[in-house]
Design a protein around this motif. Structure first.
Motif, mmCIF file in Angstrom:
data_model
loop_
_atom_site.group_PDB
_atom_site.id
_atom_site.type_symbol
_atom_site.label_atom_id
_atom_site.label_comp_id
_atom_site.label_asym_id
_atom_site.label_seq_id
_atom_site.Cartn_x
_atom_site.Cartn_y
_atom_site.Cartn_z
ATOM 1 N N ASN A 63 -46.673 5.494 -15.311
ATOM 2 C CA ASN A 63 -45.486 6.246 -14.907
ATOM 3 C C ASN A 63 -45.158 5.844 -13.470
ATOM 4 O OD1 ASN A 63 -47.701 7.944 -14.214
ATOM 5 N ND2 ASN A 63 -47.186 9.386 -15.812
ATOM 6 N N ILE B 292 -51.692 1.562 -14.698
ATOM 7 C CA ILE B 292 -53.127 1.270 -14.684
ATOM 8 C C ILE B 292 -53.464 0.605 -16.010
ATOM 9 C CG2 ILE B 292 -55.463 2.194 -14.467
ATOM 10 C CD1 ILE B 292 -54.317 4.671 -13.105
ATOM 11 N N MET C 199 -50.111 7.608 -6.829
ATOM 12 C CA MET C 199 -50.477 6.825 -5.640
ATOM 13 C C MET C 199 -51.510 5.743 -6.002
ATOM 14 S SD MET C 199 -49.400 7.524 -2.463
ATOM 15 C CE MET C 199 -50.809 7.268 -1.372
ATOM 16 N N MET C 200 -51.264 4.543 -5.517
ATOM 17 C CA MET C 200 -52.264 3.495 -5.689
ATOM 18 C C MET C 200 -53.310 3.614 -4.592
ATOM 19 S SD MET C 200 -50.795 -0.250 -6.615
ATOM 20 C CE MET C 200 -52.202 -1.086 -5.900
ATOM 21 N N VAL C 201 -54.523 3.305 -4.936
ATOM 22 C CA VAL C 201 -55.589 3.310 -3.935
ATOM 23 C C VAL C 201 -55.711 1.896 -3.363
ATOM 24 C CG1 VAL C 201 -58.048 3.650 -3.540
ATOM 25 C CG2 VAL C 201 -56.792 5.223 -5.022
ATOM 26 N N ASN C 202 -55.458 1.781 -2.071
ATOM 27 C CA ASN C 202 -55.502 0.472 -1.413
ATOM 28 C C ASN C 202 -56.923 -0.049 -1.303
ATOM 29 O OD1 ASN C 202 -52.735 0.260 -1.125
ATOM 30 N ND2 ASN C 202 -52.766 1.513 0.745
ATOM 31 N N ALA D 286 -66.454 3.727 -9.353
ATOM 32 C CA ALA D 286 -65.217 4.187 -9.985
ATOM 33 C C ALA D 286 -65.572 5.022 -11.211
ATOM 34 C CB ALA D 286 -64.368 2.993 -10.405
ATOM 35 N N ILE E 104 -63.730 6.042 -14.560
ATOM 36 C CA ILE E 104 -62.541 5.815 -15.390
ATOM 37 C C ILE E 104 -62.518 6.900 -16.465
ATOM 38 C CG2 ILE E 104 -61.301 4.192 -16.883
ATOM 39 C CD1 ILE E 104 -63.052 1.947 -15.675
ATOM 40 N N SER F 164 -60.338 8.328 -19.463
ATOM 41 C CA SER F 164 -59.225 8.062 -20.382
ATOM 42 C C SER F 164 -59.104 9.234 -21.338
ATOM 43 C CB SER F 164 -59.501 6.792 -21.196
ATOM 44 O OG SER F 164 -59.890 5.756 -20.337
ATOM 45 N N GLU G 250 -56.355 7.457 -8.692
ATOM 46 C CA GLU G 250 -55.142 6.869 -9.290
ATOM 47 C C GLU G 250 -54.974 7.458 -10.676
ATOM 48 O OE1 GLU G 250 -56.368 2.740 -9.328
ATOM 49 O OE2 GLU G 250 -55.257 2.378 -7.477
ATOM 50 N N SER G 251 -53.728 7.714 -11.071
ATOM 51 C CA SER G 251 -53.516 8.355 -12.344
ATOM 52 C C SER G 251 -52.194 7.920 -12.962
ATOM 53 C CB SER G 251 -53.513 9.870 -12.098
ATOM 54 O OG SER G 251 -53.695 10.551 -13.290
ATOM 55 N N ALA G 252 -52.189 7.696 -14.261
ATOM 56 C CA ALA G 252 -50.961 7.362 -14.991
ATOM 57 C C ALA G 252 -51.104 7.898 -16.409
ATOM 58 C CB ALA G 252 -50.746 5.851 -15.012
ATOM 59 N N ARG G 253 -49.967 8.268 -17.000
ATOM 60 C CA ARG G 253 -50.007 8.753 -18.381
ATOM 61 C C ARG G 253 -48.733 8.394 -19.113
ATOM 62 N NH1 ARG G 253 -52.906 12.107 -21.196
ATOM 63 N NH2 ARG G 253 -53.987 12.916 -19.383
ATOM 64 N N GLY H 95 -53.688 8.945 -21.139
ATOM 65 C CA GLY H 95 -53.796 9.136 -19.697
ATOM 66 C C GLY H 95 -54.989 8.356 -19.181
ATOM 67 N N ILE H 96 -54.823 7.757 -18.021
ATOM 68 C CA ILE H 96 -55.958 7.110 -17.358
ATOM 69 C C ILE H 96 -56.002 7.628 -15.929
ATOM 70 C CG2 ILE H 96 -57.050 4.928 -16.664
ATOM 71 C CD1 ILE H 96 -55.386 3.492 -18.783
ATOM 72 N N VAL I 56 -58.422 7.223 -12.556
ATOM 73 C CA VAL I 56 -59.576 6.559 -11.959
ATOM 74 C C VAL I 56 -59.829 7.183 -10.598
ATOM 75 C CG1 VAL I 56 -60.657 4.367 -11.362
ATOM 76 C CG2 VAL I 56 -58.842 4.403 -13.079
ATOM 77 N N TYR J 288 -62.425 7.187 -7.181
ATOM 78 C CA TYR J 288 -63.344 6.279 -6.483
ATOM 79 C C TYR J 288 -64.254 7.064 -5.551
ATOM 80 C CZ TYR J 288 -60.027 2.863 -8.265
ATOM 81 O OH TYR J 288 -59.225 2.110 -9.097
#
Lengths: 109, 109
Positions: free
Chosen positions: A51, A55, B1-4, B12, B14, B16, B47-50, B54-55, B57, B59
């Motif tokens: 979204n 990932i 947000m991406m983790v730099n 990590a 993960i 799911s 970091e999260s997306a769905r 859904g994933i 991660v 750290y």
């Protein structure tokens, strides 16, 4: 698709991305690369969600399998296009999966 | 947000998931747990997306930090609710991040 239980140790590649505004051709290329990855030695599975960020996690038997996939010519070309066109930003992490737990409603794995 | 960029070695988690049809209260709880995770020792980012799945991660600096977060009481209660109500299925993988590469348009990290 969720990747079901695998037996550690194996490896995960966590690929987090933010896309540019020009994503023409991106979905087609992603599908093509997913099909190609599935044909590689050591491929165990792939999970993907997007979204605000995307990932994609791919799972591999060994580090050597990941390096071989990285060096695949079509994949290398696709990555070049990705950096040129589709990706505003990405972070790629190579990880050794050490422990794993699963849950399914009315069935704990 | 991406983790730099973070400096390996670190860990990590993960996570799911596939949700049930009853997700009332889920978004609020996710936000609450994200805020709580940020306060924990060794937390490095999330970091999260769905979409279909859904994933998420997260750290962490060490395995011990992950175990401490797992044993956090509010987090344990939230996981119980998750299994009871929100999650149809999940898979959780604990990984050691060994290598990392980043890209940012016009700036390679």
């Amino acid at each position: 698709m969720m990747v079901n239980h695998l037996t550690p140790t194996y490896y995960a590649v966590i690929f987090s991305t933010i896309l540019t505004e020009d994503i023409s051709g991106y979905v087609e290329m992603s599908k093509k690369m997913e099909l190609l990855a599935k044909q590689q030695k050591g491929y165990l599975g792939l999970e993907s969600a997007r979204n605000e960020i995307g990932i994609t996690v791919s799972y591999w038997q060994t580090l050597e399998d990941i390096v071989a996939w990285k060096n695949n010519i079509e994949h290398t070309e696709a990555r070049g296009l990705g950096r040129e066109k589709w990706y505003k930003k990405y972070q790629l992490r190579i990880c050794k999966v050490e422990r794993e737990y699963g849950f399914e409603k009315n069935l704990e794995v």
